[in-house]
Design a protein around this motif. Sequence first.
Motif, PDB file in Angstrom:
ATOM      1  N   ARG A   1      18.467 -17.449  36.795  1.00 63.90           N
ATOM      2  CA  ARG A   1      18.880 -18.151  38.010  1.00 63.90           C
ATOM      3  C   ARG A   1      18.280 -19.552  38.119  1.00 63.90           C
ATOM      4  NH1 ARG A   1      18.960 -15.643  44.132  1.00 63.90           N
ATOM      5  NH2 ARG A   1      19.681 -17.510  45.201  1.00 63.90           N
TER       6      ARG A   1
ATOM      7  N   ILE B   1      25.661 -16.133  32.286  1.00 68.84           N
ATOM      8  CA  ILE B   1      25.963 -17.555  32.294  1.00 68.84           C
ATOM      9  C   ILE B   1      27.341 -17.694  31.654  1.00 68.84           C
ATOM     10  CG2 ILE B   1      25.309 -19.844  31.464  1.00 68.84           C
ATOM     11  CD1 ILE B   1      23.405 -18.721  33.561  1.00 68.84           C
TER      12      ILE B   1
ATOM     13  N   TRP C   1      26.652 -19.393  37.117  1.00 66.58           N
ATOM     14  CA  TRP C   1      25.643 -18.326  37.100  1.00 66.58           C
ATOM     15  C   TRP C   1      26.177 -17.202  37.957  1.00 66.58           C
ATOM     16  CZ3 TRP C   1      23.133 -16.052  41.279  1.00 66.58           C
ATOM     17  CH2 TRP C   1      22.106 -15.154  40.956  1.00 66.58           C
TER      18      TRP C   1
END
Length: 435
Positions: A250, A312, A297
């Motif tokens: 993240r 991703i 994301w």
Amino acid sequence: MTDATLSSAPSETVSGGALYRLVWKWHFLASLYVLPFMAMLAITGGIYLYKPQIEGWLYADQMYVAVGDNPLPIEDQLTALQGGPGVKRLRGITHFDDPSRSTFVEFNTSDNIRSYAWIDPYTGTLLGHVARDETLMRMLKKFHGELLLGKFGTKFVELSAHWAIVMFVTGAYLWWPRGRRSLAKAVQPPRGTPKTRGRSWWRETHLFTGMLATVLVVPILVTGLPWTDVWGGGLSYVQKQTGQSSGSLRFSRKVPGSTTSEGETLAYAEVFAIAEAEGLVAPYEMRPPKNESAAFWLRSASRDRAEQTELIIDQYSGAVLKRHEFGDNPVVARAVSWGISFHQGEMYGWLNLAQNTLAAVLAFVLSLSGFVAWWKRRPAGRLGVPAAPEASLGWGMIALVVVLSALLPLMGASLILALILDRLLLRRLGWFQNA
């Protein structure tokens, strides 16, 4: 508040009944600071355990919609924000596998206020929006962790958690059966009522709830420490130095970017479809790319940590550039994450929730009974500090103090400060001396 001190040469090593009274005095002095915080943490933490249920009730009209034929493209749904609070930055979108759920959006308004919004996916109607820091549960969480005072307030809360652990250690010593008080009697709930037995009932209630709370509350205190500034900051540093930090994608700077700028960015619905195809557990939380070379994301927002897989995704081709499973994290990072899950009552379903709810009730009763028992015992006009001898500690007790100070550095620092103040000022004023 001054009283006569029990006669004992400072060079003598304290033990037996004298040690009991000395530990009682420490327990009492620590409680002066800890009990108000423990009551506050018990109330706010106990309520926060039910965050999903409370928010489901508060925002029911925004969270649920009448099911229509076909949902609008998410990009079209977001136009509802432009006619309302405006969007300076789109932070994220959460997609549920429930057709009756609205689209949940996190964004910054045109005034740069971080906010939440709910949009009807079938009509594109903005159902409601609220500043994140004005939501009830957000304010409750900030009060629980920092007294709404930011970094300044969080130090006081952390200090209370450190000393609370010391209180439980000393409280366990005071509770331990000795003399005519057998183990069977020590584990019995208090008999009678506060009206018929007075201070004795409150004292027994404090001992009984303390015994149960030691088992249920201490794990909650320990698993909350990674959130703190001093202890948590130290843990984070150690994790980085030993390669035990979380591998979450993240906020990582090492995630790959999109491989090409040719073509158009994927529709948001396509990104969620990729998550489903990759076997992620819904709901899905997605954050859009910040620029032309960045990527999507996305993660499973399941409450089960083991299911919180992250992806991703190339914003043009839809290729999965990187995948991170919870099990890929180092052992310490997994332990910290499981601890947070336990702390929030999420680790093993309703049983964890019920256990932490009981712990919150016990912590509050422990605080209340301790205060009332002291209030009824204290001499009129005085603090009523328990009498204890002026004697030196044995090596075992010294080792325990050193270990606790090393494990709880904020407690250790405050102990050193208290000893300095006691020697330079408090003894001259007669404060906190024996009753």
